[in-house]
Design a protein around this motif. Structure first.
Motif, short mmCIF file in Angstrom:
data_model
loop_
_atom_site.label_atom_id
_atom_site.label_comp_id
_atom_site.label_asym_id
_atom_site.label_seq_id
_atom_site.Cartn_x
_atom_site.Cartn_y
_atom_site.Cartn_z
N UNK A 35 0.84 -1.21 0.00
CA UNK A 35 0.00 0.00 0.00
C UNK A 35 0.87 1.25 0.00
N UNK A 36 1.92 1.25 0.81
CA UNK A 36 2.81 2.41 0.88
C UNK A 36 3.45 2.70 -0.47
N UNK A 37 3.81 1.66 -1.20
CA UNK A 37 4.38 1.85 -2.53
C UNK A 37 3.34 2.40 -3.50
N UNK A 38 2.13 1.86 -3.45
CA UNK A 38 1.07 2.38 -4.32
C UNK A 38 0.80 3.86 -4.03
N UNK A 39 0.81 4.23 -2.75
CA UNK A 39 0.54 5.62 -2.37
C UNK A 39 1.63 6.55 -2.89
N UNK A 40 2.90 6.20 -2.65
CA UNK A 40 3.97 7.11 -3.06
C UNK A 40 4.07 7.20 -4.58
#
Length: 205
Positions: free
Chosen positions: A144-149
């Motif tokens: 999720x953190x990768x998708x967000x950034x």
């Protein structure tokens, strides 16, 4: 483009991680590189370099999704932010966003880029297809953190500024690219990290 990871990590050890990389830092970098190669390999390498530089800064060099203040729990993060605010260390803050709301959730920074405020959790969660309002802690998971950034920086979701505004055929503005996230806070330092990552990406296979 396929990234030469041996060259990449050797360069990082020389320039950005002079004390070496621990396994969690290697894992974080590899997860970001894997996602780029899968979804964005044809895009500008400088975009990836600046994404990596942002994650490096916003995660305090851990390259793992973190809570704001690097707290081990939501309550600890809220307490640290409240104490800093009361001590006058957060003069730019007008709305104490870290305080627990009526539903019991906290909306302080989480992730590889510090996602704050409920409205931003809602906006980015909707964009990537994850209900971050129902469960903001999902922002601390790597996928999720990768998708967000990636989504936020490529599409201008954080401040209205996006990577293509600063890195394109006629422009390479490593300093003002910080406006994608947070004005010009630490802009010169992050520009240096970005150039370092770009050099590490320069040898491809």
């Amino acid at each position: 483009m396929t990234i030469n990871r041996d060259f990449f990590f050797d360069h990082l050890r020389e320039k950005l991680f002079p004390n070496g990389l621990v396994q969690s830092q290697l894992d974080g970098h590899n997860a970001l590189l894997d996602a780029w190669e899968k979804e964005y390999a044809g895009e500008d390498d400088r975009w990836l370099a600046y994404i990596l530089a942002t994650a490096y800064h916003e995660s305090a060099h851990t390259m793992q999704p973190v809570r704001e203040t690097l707290a081990n729990s939501d309550l600890q993060a809220a307490q640290r932010l409240e104490a800093a605010w009361k001590a006058g260390k957060l003069r730019w803050v007008h709305d104490p966003y870290w305080r627990q709301d009526a539903s019991g959730n906290f909306w302080f920074g989480r992730g590889l880029v510090q996602l704050t405020f409920k409205t931003n959790y809602q906006k980015l969660g909707h964009a990537i297809g994850v209900n971050l309002v129902a469960n903001p802690a999902l922002a601390l998971t790597m996928t999720v953190a990768i998708d967000v950034i990636f989504y936020g920086m490529l599409n201008g979701s954080f401040t209205g500024h996006k990577l293509a505004n600063y890195f394109n055929r006629s422009t390479a503005d490593w300093v003002n690219a910080r406006k994608i996230i947070n004005g010009l806070d630490r802009a010169d330092a992050i520009a240096g990290y970005g150039r370092g990552y770009y050099a590490a990406l320069s040898y491809t296979v």
